[in-house]
Design an enzyme around this catalytic site. Structure first.
Site, PDB file in Angstrom:
ATOM      1  CG  HIS A  77     -26.297   9.082  -1.759  1.00  0.00           C
ATOM      2  ND1 HIS A  77     -25.926   9.562  -0.524  1.00  0.00           N
ATOM      3  CD2 HIS A  77     -25.331   9.477  -2.623  1.00  0.00           C
ATOM      4  CE1 HIS A  77     -24.789  10.223  -0.630  1.00  0.00           C
ATOM      5  NE2 HIS A  77     -24.402  10.188  -1.903  1.00  0.00           N
ATOM      6  CE  LYS A 134     -12.638  13.055   1.356  1.00  0.00           C
ATOM      7  NZ  LYS A 134     -13.774  13.102   0.453  1.00  0.00           N
ATOM      8  NE  ARG A 169     -24.241  16.444  -6.614  1.00  0.00           N
ATOM      9  CZ  ARG A 169     -23.317  16.390  -5.677  1.00  0.00           C
ATOM     10  NH1 ARG A 169     -23.650  16.417  -4.420  1.00  0.00           N
ATOM     11  NH2 ARG A 169     -22.039  16.328  -5.990  1.00  0.00           N
ATOM     12  CB  SER A 204     -22.586  12.866   2.285  1.00  0.00           C
ATOM     13  OG  SER A 204     -23.315  11.822   1.704  1.00  0.00           O
TER      14      SER A 204
END
Length: 159
Positions: free
Chosen positions: A17, A41, A90, A127
């Site tokens: 990040h 969440k 990614r 993460s």
């Protein structure tokens, strides 16, 4: 003034990040890091803790602002006159999802999305993966900033 936003949950912020935020900060006059609030969440870190960690690890850039947001990212952009979203990619699997989001955001508001290829060093990094490895006692010191490592280690020890 050229503005962009780097959105995400950042639970916690990783070196991947940070790489994208750093690169965006060199391209734009002002970069907002928008920390997503997802009430469905339960994160490891509270929103305020994430904001504090991000502010600490991006302080050296001087042109990064960190704020929470809830709702549509395009509304966040409209409220702050931000014409561009910067996202790191990614893998091809990221592209499929992010392209759909970029097209929706552009259709809703005209906000453009710029994709930055992730540094290969961080191409596998998320993460979730950092939290899982750290929870099992694995070394994640090379994957997160030192400030984050300390907070992550302490949080996992308490929980």
């Amino acid at each position: 003034m050229r503005r962009a936003v780097c959105p995400g949950s950042f639970d916690p912020i990783t070196n991947g990040h940070l790489d994208i935020i750093s690169r965006a900060s060199r391209l734009y006059d002002e970069v907002y890091v928008a920390v997503m609030i997802n009430q469905a969440k339960k994160g490891l870190f509270e929103i305020e803790e994430r904001i504090d960690l991000i502010r600490r690890v991006t302080a050296e850039y001087g042109n990064v602002r960190v704020e929470a947001f809830h709702g549509l990212l395009v509304d966040f952009c409209k409220q702050r006159d931000i014409p561009a979203i910067v996202k790191g990619l990614r893998a091809v699997s990221d592209f499929d999802y992010e392209l759909q989001m970029a097209q929706m955001n552009n259709g809703l508001s005209g906000v453009e999305t710029l994709f930055i290829p992730t540094n290969p060093t961080y191409s596998f990094l998320s993460s979730s993966l950092v939290k899982e490895v750290a929870a099992w006692g694995g070394d994640v010191s090379h994957l997160v900033p030192a400030e984050v490592l300390g907070e992550l280690t302490e949080r996992l020890r308490r929980d």
